[in-house]
Design an enzyme around this catalytic site. Structure first.
Site, PDB file in Angstrom:
ATOM      1  N   HIS A  39       6.992   0.978   7.037  1.00 33.56           N
ATOM      2  CA  HIS A  39       5.575   0.882   7.781  1.00 33.56           C
ATOM      3  C   HIS A  39       5.309   2.459   8.274  1.00 33.56           C
ATOM      4  O   HIS A  39       6.086   3.066   9.002  1.00 33.56           O
ATOM      5  CB  HIS A  39       5.690   0.291   9.030  1.00 33.56           C
ATOM      6  CG  HIS A  39       4.453  -0.094   9.647  1.00 33.56           C
ATOM      7  ND1 HIS A  39       3.505  -1.260   9.146  1.00 33.56           N
ATOM      8  CD2 HIS A  39       3.704   0.659  10.712  1.00 33.56           C
ATOM      9  CE1 HIS A  39       2.173  -1.312   9.962  1.00 33.56           C
ATOM     10  NE2 HIS A  39       2.415  -0.132  10.711  1.00 33.56           N
ATOM     11  N   ASP A  41       1.934   4.625   9.158  1.00 32.87           N
ATOM     12  CA  ASP A  41       0.183   4.641   9.703  1.00 32.87           C
ATOM     13  C   ASP A  41      -0.465   5.901   9.082  1.00 32.87           C
ATOM     14  O   ASP A  41      -1.739   6.154   9.650  1.00 32.87           O
ATOM     15  CB  ASP A  41       0.117   4.157  11.075  1.00 32.87           C
ATOM     16  CG  ASP A  41       0.435   2.876  11.521  1.00 32.87           C
ATOM     17  OD1 ASP A  41      -0.367   1.983  11.019  1.00 32.87           O
ATOM     18  OD2 ASP A  41       1.264   2.712  12.199  1.00 32.87           O
ATOM     19  N   GLU A 145      -1.894  -4.765   7.941  1.00 29.18           N
ATOM     20  CA  GLU A 145      -1.424  -4.720   9.137  1.00 29.18           C
ATOM     21  C   GLU A 145      -2.236  -5.783  10.219  1.00 29.18           C
ATOM     22  O   GLU A 145      -2.432  -5.392  11.322  1.00 29.18           O
ATOM     23  CB  GLU A 145      -0.988  -3.673   9.799  1.00 29.18           C
ATOM     24  CG  GLU A 145       0.004  -3.960  11.044  1.00 29.18           C
ATOM     25  CD  GLU A 145       0.290  -2.410  11.678  1.00 29.18           C
ATOM     26  OE1 GLU A 145       1.052  -2.538  12.620  1.00 29.18           O
ATOM     27  OE2 GLU A 145      -0.437  -1.694  11.561  1.00 29.18           O
ATOM     28  N   HIS A 172      -1.764  -8.984  14.693  1.00 29.26           N
ATOM     29  CA  HIS A 172      -1.366  -7.735  15.238  1.00 29.26           C
ATOM     30  C   HIS A 172      -1.407  -7.897  16.516  1.00 29.26           C
ATOM     31  O   HIS A 172      -0.529  -8.938  17.087  1.00 29.26           O
ATOM     32  CB  HIS A 172      -2.517  -6.872  14.978  1.00 29.26           C
ATOM     33  CG  HIS A 172      -1.754  -5.261  15.087  1.00 29.26           C
ATOM     34  ND1 HIS A 172      -2.566  -4.522  16.177  1.00 29.26           N
ATOM     35  CD2 HIS A 172      -0.955  -4.406  14.792  1.00 29.26           C
ATOM     36  CE1 HIS A 172      -1.960  -3.517  16.287  1.00 29.26           C
ATOM     37  NE2 HIS A 172      -1.004  -3.483  15.169  1.00 29.26           N
ATOM     38  N   HIS A 213       5.030  -8.100  14.727  1.00 19.55           N
ATOM     39  CA  HIS A 213       3.952  -8.466  15.755  1.00 19.55           C
ATOM     40  C   HIS A 213       3.629  -9.861  16.295  1.00 19.55           C
ATOM     41  O   HIS A 213       2.646  -9.981  16.854  1.00 19.55           O
ATOM     42  CB  HIS A 213       2.605  -7.808  15.188  1.00 19.55           C
ATOM     43  CG  HIS A 213       2.399  -6.226  15.235  1.00 19.55           C
ATOM     44  ND1 HIS A 213       2.295  -5.641  16.611  1.00 19.55           N
ATOM     45  CD2 HIS A 213       2.229  -5.393  14.395  1.00 19.55           C
ATOM     46  CE1 HIS A 213       2.251  -4.292  16.343  1.00 19.55           C
ATOM     47  NE2 HIS A 213       2.298  -3.977  15.117  1.00 19.55           N
ATOM     48  N   HIS A 234       8.171  -3.356  10.888  1.00 18.41           N
ATOM     49  CA  HIS A 234       8.692  -2.396  11.803  1.00 18.41           C
ATOM     50  C   HIS A 234       9.139  -3.233  13.033  1.00 18.41           C
ATOM     51  O   HIS A 234       8.233  -3.335  14.026  1.00 18.41           O
ATOM     52  CB  HIS A 234       7.521  -1.522  11.898  1.00 18.41           C
ATOM     53  CG  HIS A 234       6.115  -1.721  12.239  1.00 18.41           C
ATOM     54  ND1 HIS A 234       5.678  -2.811  11.552  1.00 18.41           N
ATOM     55  CD2 HIS A 234       5.233  -1.377  13.080  1.00 18.41           C
ATOM     56  CE1 HIS A 234       4.304  -3.071  11.948  1.00 18.41           C
ATOM     57  NE2 HIS A 234       4.105  -2.169  12.947  1.00 18.41           N
ATOM     58  N   ASP A 347       7.348   3.217  11.803  1.00 15.97           N
ATOM     59  CA  ASP A 347       6.131   3.115  12.555  1.00 15.97           C
ATOM     60  C   ASP A 347       5.764   4.653  12.710  1.00 15.97           C
ATOM     61  O   ASP A 347       4.682   4.728  13.648  1.00 15.97           O
ATOM     62  CB  ASP A 347       6.415   2.722  13.839  1.00 15.97           C
ATOM     63  CG  ASP A 347       4.837   1.835  14.434  1.00 15.97           C
ATOM     64  OD1 ASP A 347       3.936   1.987  13.598  1.00 15.97           O
ATOM     65  OD2 ASP A 347       5.097   0.992  15.386  1.00 15.97           O
TER      66      ASP A 347
END
Length: 424
Positions: A39, A41, A145, A172, A213, A234, A347
């Site tokens: 993961h 971003d 995600e 999420h 999440h 993650h 992350d």
């Protein structure tokens, strides 16, 4: 004599020769097994910035007020062999807007690969990852995600798969119509019937079911329903940091039985329980001082509120969070679930600079692997945590999809499937 021997061993462990040996071992391992992060971003962060289509991504990216954690030069230094690029959009947006922005980010990932073909190549399968890694490039996968990004529509999920998405994170930060989030009030006790249908369709497509999440109830439901191994792209160990985003020992045992993998998050708040408490205290202080529209001591006086918060920060320094603590999470998951069920999910570029000391960017993965080596991890086990475990999960999901190839695509809707399950 025993104390002298111990001192000599400690000196040897810290010697430059030993550090060089770790580096050589890591280089050998990562030549054979790609280091895969579950993961990152970066794509979403680039999407928010100006000039994203023309920005030189090779080195020294500056996203004021915080620099990016990722660029091509540091990916190379970190010996990254494969990356799941997250295509995240806010769970607060209406469903159709989430779909539109998800497609935009998938397009951005494809554009990055197109612009730097000597560095990146798109991967769909475990074999793709190994082939691309062997060619000296970084295998690029896509992770969606948030379940809200399919807008309660399995055809949207199939469209993402056709465009290259490799996993769906079921929720999420918000509980939605068919799945409970770890960080919102639960409404379903886990997955609804439509949520179970989403998991089934992911299995049929060969996409990975991502449980980062989600609530613990959702974790348990998905592990019960999924025919393929799951991932936590993650997340970390709840025994070490009692954040609801992290994975309890009971669920870790279920992950082992499922064959899945928990990819450890680097963010401070998921790594250190002391930091998590400090962050909550700071958020409370911000509200107390005056954050509109809630009121507070200095509501309407931002200068005074900022000065008071600066003084609070001076007298309440954040607890240190280190690379070694991330290694503790990896070691704990390996102890409870087994070394076959742990990986890396940084992350990066999703938490700003709220990262442990020693893990500030994509160039730092070798330092984390060296820490595991200092703790006695074998080369074979380092290869598993670096990327071997998630490659195994990917290959297993592909076999499940092949076995389900005769099934028709799912056509259930959230409204009809969940309504039928509600008591009348």
């Amino acid at each position: 004599m025993r104390r002298l021997t111990l001192a000599c061993l400690l000196a040897l462990t810290a010697s430059p020769a030993m550090a060089q040996d770790y580096s050589a071992r890591i280089a050998r391992i990562l030549k054979e097994t790609p280091l895969i992060d579950g993961h990152n971003d970066w794509a979403e962060s680039l999407r928010e910035g100006d000039g994203r289509w023309a920005l030189d991504l090779r080195q020294g990216l500056d996203a004021r007020p915080e620099p990016y954690n990722t660029d091509i030069a540091r990916l190379r230094k970190g010996m990254v062999g494969g990356q799941f690029w997250s295509v995240y959009v806010s769970a607060d947006l209406p469903g159709p807007v989430q779909v539109e922005q998800t497609l935009d980010q998938i397009d951005l990932v494809n554009d990055i690969v197109r612009r730097y073909p000597e560095t990146f190549a798109l991967a769909r399968t475990a074999a793709d990852v190994r082939r691309i890694h062997a060619s000296g490039r970084i295998a690029s996968m896509i992770g969606v995600e948030g379940g809200g990004q399919i807008d309660d529509d399995l055809s949207v999920l199939r469209a993402y798969h056709a465009l290259g998405a490799g996993y769906l994170t079921l929720s999420h930060v918000k509980t939605i119509e068919w799945v409970d989030s770890a960080t919102d009030t639960p409404r379903h006790g886990g997955l609804t019937p439509f949520g179970e249908a989403v998991v089934h369709e992911l299995n049929r497509l060969g996409m990975l079911v991502d449980l980062a999440h989600v609530s613990e109830g959702t974790m348990r439901d998905a592990l019960r329903v999924s025919k393929a191994p799951v991932i936590f792209s993650h997340s970390s160990a709840r025994a070490l940091d009692d954040h609801p985003r992290n994975v309890s020992d009971d669920v870790l045992r279920l992950v082992a039985a499922n064959g899945g993998v928990v990819m450890v998050n680097f963010a401070r708040v998921y790594t250190s329980d002391a930091y998590r408490h400090w962050a909550a205290d700071r958020d409370g202080e911000i509200a107390r001082l005056g954050t509109p529209p809630y009121g507070g001591l200095y509501i309407g006086q931002p200068g005074k509120a900022a000065a008071a918060l600066a003084e609070w920060d001076r007298t309440h320094p954040a607890p240190p969070v280190t690379l070694a603590q991330v290694a503790d999470h990896i070691a704990h998951i390996a102890k409870i679930a087994g070394v076959d069920h742990v990986g890396i999910g940084s992350d990066f570029d999703g938490v700003g600079n709220a990262l442990p000391k020693g893990l500030e960017g994509v160039d730092t993965y070798p330092a984390l692997l060296a820490e595991l080596m200092r703790r006695g991890w074998s080369d074979a086990d380092i290869a598993k945590v670096a990327g071997g475990n998630v490659l195994r999960v990917m290959a297993s999901a592909e076999r499940v999809a092949a076995a389900m190839a005769g099934e028709a695509p799912g056509t259930a809707t959230e409204a009809t499937l969940d309504a039928a399950a509600k008591p009348h």
